[in-house]
Write an enzyme that holds these catalytic residues in place. Structure first.
Site, PDB file in Angstrom:
ATOM      1  N   ASN A  10       0.873  -1.175   0.000  1.00 50.30           N
ATOM      2  CA  ASN A  10       0.000   0.000   0.000  1.00 50.30           C
ATOM      3  C   ASN A  10       0.910   1.224   0.000  1.00 50.30           C
ATOM      4  O   ASN A  10       1.483   1.572   1.028  1.00 50.30           O
ATOM      5  CB  ASN A  10      -0.884  -0.045   1.260  1.00 50.30           C
ATOM      6  CG  ASN A  10      -1.671   1.233   1.466  1.00 50.30           C
ATOM      7  OD1 ASN A  10      -1.759   2.079   0.569  1.00 50.30           O
ATOM      8  ND2 ASN A  10      -2.263   1.385   2.645  1.00 50.30           N
ATOM      9  N   LYS A  12       0.151   4.275  -0.298  1.00 51.33           N
ATOM     10  CA  LYS A  12      -0.490   5.476   0.261  1.00 51.33           C
ATOM     11  C   LYS A  12      -0.243   6.667  -0.677  1.00 51.33           C
ATOM     12  O   LYS A  12      -0.272   6.474  -1.887  1.00 51.33           O
ATOM     13  CB  LYS A  12       0.006   5.727   1.687  1.00 51.33           C
ATOM     14  CG  LYS A  12      -0.099   4.446   2.533  1.00 51.33           C
ATOM     15  CD  LYS A  12       0.132   4.644   3.987  1.00 51.33           C
ATOM     16  CE  LYS A  12      -0.013   3.304   4.699  1.00 51.33           C
ATOM     17  NZ  LYS A  12       0.117   3.411   6.143  1.00 51.33           N
ATOM     18  N   GLU A  97      -6.599   4.814   7.915  1.00 56.74           N
ATOM     19  CA  GLU A  97      -6.368   6.236   7.609  1.00 56.74           C
ATOM     20  C   GLU A  97      -7.597   6.858   6.957  1.00 56.74           C
ATOM     21  O   GLU A  97      -7.879   8.044   7.145  1.00 56.74           O
ATOM     22  CB  GLU A  97      -5.116   6.385   6.726  1.00 56.74           C
ATOM     23  CG  GLU A  97      -3.848   6.189   7.552  1.00 56.74           C
ATOM     24  CD  GLU A  97      -2.676   5.602   6.788  1.00 56.74           C
ATOM     25  OE1 GLU A  97      -2.684   5.630   5.550  1.00 56.74           O
ATOM     26  OE2 GLU A  97      -1.744   5.102   7.452  1.00 56.74           O
ATOM     27  N   GLY A 173       2.602   2.312  10.700  1.00 55.57           N
ATOM     28  CA  GLY A 173       3.565   3.404  10.536  1.00 55.57           C
ATOM     29  C   GLY A 173       4.288   3.804  11.806  1.00 55.57           C
ATOM     30  O   GLY A 173       4.928   4.848  11.866  1.00 55.57           O
TER      31      GLY A 173
HETATM   32  P1  PGA Z   1       2.924   0.334   7.580  1.00 59.24           P
HETATM   33  O1  PGA Z   1       1.468   0.533   6.950  1.00 59.24           O
HETATM   34  O2  PGA Z   1       3.486  -0.949   7.025  1.00 59.24           O
HETATM   35  O3  PGA Z   1       3.706   1.531   7.140  1.00 59.24           O
HETATM   36  O4  PGA Z   1       2.762   0.255   9.049  1.00 59.24           O
HETATM   37  C1  PGA Z   1       0.591  -0.552   6.768  1.00 59.24           C
HETATM   38  C2  PGA Z   1      -0.704  -0.075   6.184  1.00 59.24           C
HETATM   39  O5  PGA Z   1      -1.153   1.017   6.517  1.00 59.24           O
HETATM   40  O6  PGA Z   1      -1.322  -0.769   5.362  1.00 59.24           O
END
Ligand code: PGA
Length: 259
Positions: A10, A12, A97, A173
């Site tokens: 992902n 983002k 999110e 995150g």
């Molecule tokens: P992250 O995000 O691996 O940066 O923790 C995972 C996600 O939001 O799908």
């Protein structure tokens, strides 16, 4: 029974600027991974390019969201049919999110799920508890409610190739990953919920991914859990090195028959 692993990235709202370079690098570095399914979910603006670049390669593409109406005066929105028209296969729905910053609720997640399925897209349904919910000991309740809300009114025959991603919000995150045994507990609950709502066979064949700070050094421990069938990866999916290493951890377990 162990299901085929799926490793999904992902991206983002990344990378800033054009994504072509990173897409090309992914294509080059990941093509030898054959024993696991790979999905990349870049921003909307890169989807068409990704589809063209990955044609005849092993990587499948997914979008990060969609709007539930098919067309009309909804400035700034993208519908399921627009995504399927350009060859998008998967779509992330209900990411924390989106729930946190863009007011997604169980009800809107359900509408997005229905729209995706109607257009033939394969949803990756995200759910998970916040830190305070975990501290209050209500993780199972929260996850159960999100599960029921998202799948309200959806029948088994509509759910082809659908996946769930359990993503504890406190782990996204932050560098804090759930302990494999803690994640397994929630995955087991989700599998039970799938069996209760649908059938045992369906629950056994549906993949449940884990997400939240998955990195090359913690992936294998998570993938060894019986109900963890892969990962939805944010930060570490933006580097071909770490994304590939995570995929290799799954491939290693596949070829070594999960010993
Ligand atoms: P992250 O995000 O691996 O940066 O923790 C995972 C996600 O939001 O799908």
């Amino acid at each position: 029974m162990k299901r085929r692993y799926c490793i999904a990235g992902n991206w983002k709202m990344n990378p800033p600027g054009a994504a072509g370079g990173l897409l090309l690098e992914m294509r080059e570095k990941l093509d030898e991974i054959t024993a696991v399914d790979l999905i990349i979910c870049p921003p909307f603006t890169a989807l068409d390019n990704a589809r063209q670049l990955f044609q005849n390669f092993r990587i499948t593409i997914g979008a990060q969201n969609l709007f539930w109406e098919d067309k009309g005066a909804y400035t700034g929105e993208i519908s399921a049919s627009m995504l399927s028209a350009i060859g998008v296969e998967y779509v992330i729905i209900g990411h924390s999110e989106r729930r946190q910053y863009f007011d997604d609720t169980d009800e809107t997640v359900n509408k997005r799920m229905k729209a995706a399925l109607k257009a033939g897209l394969k949803p990756i349904l995200c759910l998970g508890e916040t830190e305070s919910e975990r501290e209050d000991g209500i993780t199972f309740e929260v996850v159960r409610k999100q599960f029921r809300g998202a799948l309200e009114g959806i029948e088994i025959k509509e759910l082809k190739d659908f996946m769930i991603a359990y993503e504890p919000v406190w782990a996204i995150g932050t560098g804090k990953t759930a302990k494999p045994a803690d994640a397994q507990e929630v995955h087991e609950l989700l599998r039970k919920l799938l069996a209760e709502k649908y059938t045992f066979e369906f629950s056994e064949s549906t993949r449940i991914l884990y997400g939240g700070s998955v990195k090359p050094d913690n992936a294998e421990g998570l993938f060894r859990q019986p109900d963890i069938d892969g990962a939805l990866i944010g930060g570490a999916s933006l580097s071909t090195v770490s994304f590939r290493q995570i995929a290799e951890a799954a491939e290693f377990l596949t070829t070594n028959e999960h010993e």
